[in-house]
Write a protein that holds these residues in place. Structure first.
Motif, PDB file in Angstrom:
ATOM      1  N   LEU A 198      37.158  38.373  41.904  1.00  0.00           N
ATOM      2  CA  LEU A 198      36.692  38.370  40.523  1.00  0.00           C
ATOM      3  C   LEU A 198      37.716  37.646  39.664  1.00  0.00           C
ATOM      4  O   LEU A 198      38.907  37.957  39.712  1.00  0.00           O
ATOM      5  N   ILE A 199      37.258  36.653  38.902  1.00  0.00           N
ATOM      6  CA  ILE A 199      38.178  35.889  38.063  1.00  0.00           C
ATOM      7  C   ILE A 199      37.534  35.602  36.714  1.00  0.00           C
ATOM      8  O   ILE A 199      36.332  35.341  36.621  1.00  0.00           O
ATOM      9  N   ASN A 200      38.358  35.656  35.676  1.00  0.00           N
ATOM     10  CA  ASN A 200      37.874  35.465  34.312  1.00  0.00           C
ATOM     11  C   ASN A 200      37.850  33.987  33.925  1.00  0.00           C
ATOM     12  O   ASN A 200      38.664  33.197  34.396  1.00  0.00           O
ATOM     13  N   GLU A 201      36.946  33.664  33.030  1.00  0.00           N
ATOM     14  CA  GLU A 201      36.947  32.375  32.336  1.00  0.00           C
ATOM     15  C   GLU A 201      36.705  32.697  30.856  1.00  0.00           C
ATOM     16  O   GLU A 201      35.561  32.811  30.406  1.00  0.00           O
ATOM     17  N   PRO A 202      37.809  32.924  30.091  1.00  0.00           N
ATOM     18  CA  PRO A 202      37.659  33.407  28.711  1.00  0.00           C
ATOM     19  C   PRO A 202      37.047  32.387  27.764  1.00  0.00           C
ATOM     20  O   PRO A 202      36.522  32.779  26.715  1.00  0.00           O
ATOM     21  N   VAL A 203      37.125  31.092  28.093  1.00  0.00           N
ATOM     22  CA  VAL A 203      36.474  30.101  27.235  1.00  0.00           C
ATOM     23  C   VAL A 203      34.957  30.196  27.391  1.00  0.00           C
ATOM     24  O   VAL A 203      34.207  30.073  26.421  1.00  0.00           O
ATOM     25  N   ALA A 204      34.500  30.462  28.612  1.00  0.00           N
ATOM     26  CA  ALA A 204      33.061  30.614  28.865  1.00  0.00           C
ATOM     27  C   ALA A 204      32.561  32.012  28.567  1.00  0.00           C
ATOM     28  O   ALA A 204      31.359  32.253  28.556  1.00  0.00           O
ATOM     29  N   ARG A 205      33.473  32.952  28.336  1.00  0.00           N
ATOM     30  CA  ARG A 205      33.120  34.365  28.122  1.00  0.00           C
ATOM     31  C   ARG A 205      32.393  34.926  29.341  1.00  0.00           C
ATOM     32  O   ARG A 205      31.369  35.607  29.231  1.00  0.00           O
ATOM     33  N   ILE A 206      32.937  34.649  30.532  1.00  0.00           N
ATOM     34  CA  ILE A 206      32.297  35.132  31.759  1.00  0.00           C
ATOM     35  C   ILE A 206      33.353  35.665  32.726  1.00  0.00           C
ATOM     36  O   ILE A 206      34.551  35.395  32.588  1.00  0.00           O
ATOM     37  N   ILE A 207      32.886  36.420  33.725  1.00  0.00           N
ATOM     38  CA  ILE A 207      33.706  36.834  34.863  1.00  0.00           C
ATOM     39  C   ILE A 207      32.954  36.427  36.124  1.00  0.00           C
ATOM     40  O   ILE A 207      31.828  36.860  36.365  1.00  0.00           O
ATOM     41  N   ARG A 208      33.565  35.576  36.913  1.00  0.00           N
ATOM     42  CA  ARG A 208      32.968  35.074  38.147  1.00  0.00           C
ATOM     43  C   ARG A 208      33.167  36.079  39.277  1.00  0.00           C
ATOM     44  O   ARG A 208      34.214  36.712  39.406  1.00  0.00           O
ATOM     45  N   ARG A 209      32.146  36.216  40.104  1.00  0.00           N
ATOM     46  CA  ARG A 209      32.239  36.997  41.337  1.00  0.00           C
ATOM     47  C   ARG A 209      32.058  36.041  42.499  1.00  0.00           C
ATOM     48  O   ARG A 209      31.079  35.295  42.565  1.00  0.00           O
ATOM     49  N   ALA A 210      33.022  36.033  43.406  1.00  0.00           N
ATOM     50  CA  ALA A 210      32.942  35.139  44.558  1.00  0.00           C
ATOM     51  C   ALA A 210      33.073  35.924  45.850  1.00  0.00           C
ATOM     52  O   ALA A 210      33.824  36.910  45.918  1.00  0.00           O
ATOM     53  N   LYS A 211      32.358  35.483  46.857  1.00  0.00           N
ATOM     54  CA  LYS A 211      32.510  36.043  48.191  1.00  0.00           C
ATOM     55  C   LYS A 211      33.689  35.355  48.873  1.00  0.00           C
ATOM     56  O   LYS A 211      33.824  34.130  48.830  1.00  0.00           O
ATOM     57  N   VAL A 212      34.547  36.159  49.485  1.00  0.00           N
ATOM     58  CA  VAL A 212      35.684  35.631  50.235  1.00  0.00           C
ATOM     59  C   VAL A 212      35.257  35.521  51.688  1.00  0.00           C
ATOM     60  O   VAL A 212      35.048  36.526  52.365  1.00  0.00           O
ATOM     61  N   VAL A 213      35.107  34.304  52.154  1.00  0.00           N
ATOM     62  CA  VAL A 213      34.543  34.055  53.479  1.00  0.00           C
ATOM     63  C   VAL A 213      35.634  33.561  54.417  1.00  0.00           C
ATOM     64  O   VAL A 213      36.374  32.629  54.100  1.00  0.00           O
ATOM     65  N   ASN A 214      35.729  34.207  55.575  1.00  0.00           N
ATOM     66  CA  ASN A 214      36.705  33.803  56.599  1.00  0.00           C
ATOM     67  C   ASN A 214      35.981  32.963  57.644  1.00  0.00           C
ATOM     68  O   ASN A 214      35.117  33.454  58.368  1.00  0.00           O
ATOM     69  N   LYS A 215      36.331  31.686  57.700  1.00  0.00           N
ATOM     70  CA  LYS A 215      35.714  30.779  58.658  1.00  0.00           C
ATOM     71  C   LYS A 215      36.780  30.315  59.643  1.00  0.00           C
ATOM     72  O   LYS A 215      37.564  29.430  59.363  1.00  0.00           O
ATOM     73  N   GLU A 216      36.844  31.007  60.782  1.00  0.00           N
ATOM     74  CA  GLU A 216      37.825  30.703  61.828  1.00  0.00           C
ATOM     75  C   GLU A 216      39.248  30.703  61.269  1.00  0.00           C
ATOM     76  O   GLU A 216      40.046  29.813  61.537  1.00  0.00           O
ATOM     77  N   GLY A 217      39.544  31.733  60.478  1.00  0.00           N
ATOM     78  CA  GLY A 217      40.883  31.903  59.936  1.00  0.00           C
ATOM     79  C   GLY A 217      41.111  31.220  58.610  1.00  0.00           C
ATOM     80  O   GLY A 217      42.073  31.521  57.900  1.00  0.00           O
ATOM     81  N   LYS A 218      40.264  30.294  58.249  1.00  0.00           N
ATOM     82  CA  LYS A 218      40.376  29.572  56.983  1.00  0.00           C
ATOM     83  C   LYS A 218      39.561  30.313  55.931  1.00  0.00           C
ATOM     84  O   LYS A 218      38.401  30.662  56.155  1.00  0.00           O
ATOM     85  N   THR A 219      40.166  30.566  54.768  1.00  0.00           N
ATOM     86  CA  THR A 219      39.517  31.322  53.717  1.00  0.00           C
ATOM     87  C   THR A 219      38.827  30.393  52.728  1.00  0.00           C
ATOM     88  O   THR A 219      39.414  29.411  52.275  1.00  0.00           O
ATOM     89  N   THR A 220      37.589  30.703  52.400  1.00  0.00           N
ATOM     90  CA  THR A 220      36.852  29.942  51.393  1.00  0.00           C
ATOM     91  C   THR A 220      36.251  30.897  50.372  1.00  0.00           C
ATOM     92  O   THR A 220      36.007  32.076  50.666  1.00  0.00           O
ATOM     93  N   LEU A 221      36.025  30.389  49.167  1.00  0.00           N
ATOM     94  CA  LEU A 221      35.420  31.165  48.092  1.00  0.00           C
ATOM     95  C   LEU A 221      34.041  30.593  47.774  1.00  0.00           C
ATOM     96  O   LEU A 221      33.890  29.374  47.627  1.00  0.00           O
ATOM     97  N   GLU A 222      33.060  31.475  47.663  1.00  0.00           N
ATOM     98  CA  GLU A 222      31.690  31.039  47.382  1.00  0.00           C
ATOM     99  C   GLU A 222      31.107  31.896  46.268  1.00  0.00           C
ATOM    100  O   GLU A 222      31.153  33.128  46.332  1.00  0.00           O
ATOM    101  N   ASN A 223      30.581  31.257  45.238  1.00  0.00           N
ATOM    102  CA  ASN A 223      29.953  31.992  44.141  1.00  0.00           C
ATOM    103  C   ASN A 223      28.883  32.926  44.704  1.00  0.00           C
ATOM    104  O   ASN A 223      28.051  32.518  45.512  1.00  0.00           O
TER     105      ASN A 223
END
Length: 768
Positions: free
Chosen positions: A334-359
């Protein structure tokens, strides 16, 4: 026909049974009845408010401004006048909340009085358990914009803006006000840079190190003092720092419009980033529900519907680790964007040890508001298992560097009257329908044996704070219980330890100086991959001693089914110089030759080793020149790299020009480069338009500017682009920038208030 009918009925019943079992396996009893509602997400289409009022809303009005998925709602925990200008918070072991307030931040568009020491840390308490704070006191007064807070035992650690020093405060008589103060970390010199570019964090991680952003250090807490451990390749990030259940750190770089970074490996091993760690075309765009005119990037940062189109101020992130919101949220970023007045939720995906973030949503945000003054700056998992949000709730969110005369932002602020909206603040709690928040802790009053049981708690806040408190107490009487727990034995617990319980028991033993080889060797064979990974990580002191038994056991993990285990094996084996360890490393790399993660890790290890030895060029320099370049490197990697990339070759987002390509002519133009740092740069660069301006850095001292430019010119510029490297005084005089040269340029352009343009600087005659 009849037989077919019954077969279909039986199959349907069996399928329903399987689905029910899967749901019950992954959800708590409280939550399972609400699972369908959670999966429905939003019940109405996203629409944009084209005429938001800039006037402040009451807390009750603000609560009506939020758009959330079905089942979620926000509750007000505290608001003005109880809190004003809140930026960070922490809880002690008894669940009391300490709120750091930057009460002089941007009180005018010209930053009037910003560095006056009148900010505070407030102590808030909920005395009746209804989730709303009803008791407050000024815990610490007369501070300079406090920015980092951490509770350790009965003390609160605090760092203020413009200083590296950290002090511990204590209330010895129970009146809610600190009456004792002692220094736990002393540097004794001013911290450079505007306040947006200074450190944040004080995050006590699973590995018992306390991490911060920006500065190239981490800390261990030993006998009441913070001991610094150097991160040779630098730290990461800007405002905000968090960790997951397994000790993975998550940074962000708002200046580079990067809403997530530094999460592939621990910074002690170096820096490792992947351009595709998130897909910028889907993760970078943000989806406000409010017209957003107050953006520093200008019109190019707006969509046709007048909403912000991309992250510009990602900050205050957290991994949700609580137990009183839907299970599907646990582990999400979860990360804020105060200019947009939003809080993003992202899935933390482990792909063969490599971490990726997906909305988590398609062209939607987890939390969005139409309140123009909603400015989320931090998020936390709370003691009650819910999510907490710190909202500065103000008109101006950008620091004065970006609101100066001539900026795009200044007239927008003045037109809307945003500079008048100040001295407010909100703290919200995110709850979910049908799930009751958990009880308040009383850890500071409880025996250490009780704290051991909390290492098995379903809420990550409880596990973290129990681990920290046990280590700080130095109560060796609980070591046998910790060992039983780490070995998976029930011991004095009411239930068999979970994988997370075993994990925390291991690290609590490590932090207590009570880990032993027998425990580690068994943990390396644990059924849970993250426990095995932790055992490898903790074994590093044995590897430094070339312990043959430990190395032999590690050899059995070369083909572990988990890429995380293999990655940690590669990272940790570097600490042994034995032939066996080197052979394991070679075999590991050969087996995983096609693994992007493991090959990337190896390159990071090698680069980190080079940095430790200064590198070929720095090794031959005189002490003064080397110090200047190294000082500049620290600043560049923590600040400039957010836009220009760690190697000066730019970022995939193309937020700013690559220094070692488009800026080749500027590398040869010392005077032009000084002017850029003093007054900033706007407009196209060699015909290419970038989404943001280069902000002026003239508020920094001449020596600071000289060191940054010297690093850029020597390590990224001329000396690495076809020019022979030399340590001769003539060569260094040509390449390095002296403070007196900056001073001269500053005096010559003392009255300038406008950004430079590339066209103007092209007219400056390059040095021969």
């Amino acid at each position: 026909m009849r037989r077919t009918f019954w077969i279909v009925i039986l199959l349907a019943a069996f399928s329903l049974l399987v689905i029910t079992c899967q749901v019950s396996k992954n959800t708590s009893p409280q939550e399972s009845s609400n699972q369908v509602k959670e999966e429905m997400a939003f019940t109405t289409p996203r629409t944009v408010n084209q005429n938001p009022s800039p006037l402040p809303l009451t807390p009750e009005q603000s609560l009506q401004s939020f758009r959330l998925p079905a089942g979620y709602r926000l509750e007000l925990v505290a608001s003005e006048p109880m809190v004003t200008e809140p930026v960070a918070l922490t809880w002690d072991g008894n669940g009391r909340m300490y709120v750091a307030q930057m009460e002089t931040y941007m009180q005018t568009v010209d930053t009037t009085g910003e560095h006056v020491s009148t900010s505070r840390v407030m102590l808030l308490e909920d005395t009746n358990g209804d989730g709303k704070m009803d008791k407050s006191s000024v815990f610490i007064d007369k501070l300079m914009l406090p920015r980092m807070v951490l509770c350790v035992g009965n003390e609160l650690l605090v760092n203020e803006t413009d200083t590296y020093d950290i002090y511990a405060y204590k209330d010895s008589d129970g009146d809610g006000k600190a009456d004792q103060k002692r220094c736990v970390y002393k540097v004794g010199k001013k911290s450079p840079g505007n306040l947006e570019h200074q450190r944040s964090g004080l995050d006590w991680n699973l590995d018992n190190y306390i991490y911060v952003t920006v500065d190239p250090v981490r800390f261990s807490y030993v006998d009441g003092q913070l001991q610094a451990d150097t991160l040779v390749s630098g730290s990461n990030g800007q405002w905000g720092l968090t960790h997951d259940n397994y000790g993975r750190l998550f940074f962000s770089r708002a200046g580079g419009e990067n809403a997530g970074s530094g999460f592939q490996i621990n910074p002690v091993y170096g820096q490792l980033e992947f351009a595709d760690a998130y897909v910028d075309s889907t993760f970078g765009p943000v989806w406000p529900i409010i017209k957003t005119p107050d953006i520093q990037g200008g019109l190019k940062r707006l969509r046709p519907d007048s909403t912000l189109n991309h992250f510009t101020a990602g900050n205050g992130q957290s991994i949700f680790r609580g137990d009183r919101l839907p299970h599907s949220l646990v582990g999400d970023y979860l990360i804020n964007e105060p200019v947009a007045r939003i809080i993003r939720r992202a899935k933390v995906v482990n792909k063969e040890g490599k971490t990726t973030l997906e909305n988590a949503y398609q062209q939607e945000e987890f939390i969005a508001s139409t309140d123009m003054n909603f400015r989320p700056v931090n998020t936390y998992t709370g003691p009650d298992g819910c999510l907490y949000i710190v909202d500065m709730n103000r008109g101006i969110i950008q620091e004065g560097t970006w609101t100066a005369p001539g900026s795009y932002l200044r007239p927008q602020i003045q037109r809307l009257g945003l500079d008048k909206n100040k001295q407010r603040g909100r703290i919200y709690r995110l709850v979910y329908e049908g799930i009751k928040p958990g009880p308040a802790p009383q850890m500071l009053k409880e025996p250490t044996t009780t704290l051991v049981s909390y290492l098995n708690h379903s809420n990550g806040w409880w596990r973290d704070n129990a681990q920290k408190e046990i280590i700080v107490r130095k109560d060796q009487s609980v070591v046998p219980f910790l060992k039983q727990m780490a070995m998976g034995e029930k011991g004095n617990l009411t239930q068999t330890p979970t994988a997370l319980g075993r994990l925390h028991a291991l690290w609590t033993l490590e932090g207590s100086g009570a880990i032993d080889k027998e425990i580690l060797l068994k943990a390396m064979q644990d059924e849970d991959a993250q426990v095995r990974r932790a055992a490898v990580w903790i074994s590093e002191p044995y590897l430094k001693k070339n312990d043959a038994q430990v190395i032999e056991r590690l050899a059995s993990l070369q083909q572990d089914e988990s890429y995380d285990v293999r990655t940690q094996l590669l990272l940790s084996l570097q600490y042994s110089n034995s032939d066996k360890a080197k052979a394991i490393t070679q075999d590991l790399l050969a087996i995983n030759a096609s693994s992007q993660m493991l090959t990337g890790v190896q390159k990071s290890i090698e680069k980190n080793a080079d940095v430790k030895k200064f590198g070929r060029k720095l090794g031959n320099l005189d002490v003064a020149s080397r110090k200047m370049i190294l000082d500049g490197a620290i600043t560049f990697k923590s600040l400039c790299a957010t836009c220009h990339g760690g190697d000066g070759k730019g970022l995939p987002s193309q937020i700013a020009p690559p220094l070692v390509v488009n800026f080749r002519r500027m590398m040869e133009n010392k005077e032009g480069m000084i002017k850029i740092l003093l007054h900033g740069l706007t407009g196209p660069v060699e015909g290419k338009t970038y989404p943001d301006v280069m902000p002026p850095m003239g508020a920094n001292e001449d020596a600071w500017i000289a060191s940054v430019l010297s690093y850029v010119r020597y390590d990224l510029g001329l000396s690495d682009r076809g020019f022979p490297t030399s340590s001769s005084p003539e060569f260094l005089s040509r390449i390095l920038v002296k403070p007196e040269e900056v001073k001269k340029a500053r005096e010559q352009s003392a009255g300038r208030t406008q950004f430079w343009t590339w066209e103007e600087l092209e007219k400056v005659k390059p040095q021969q």
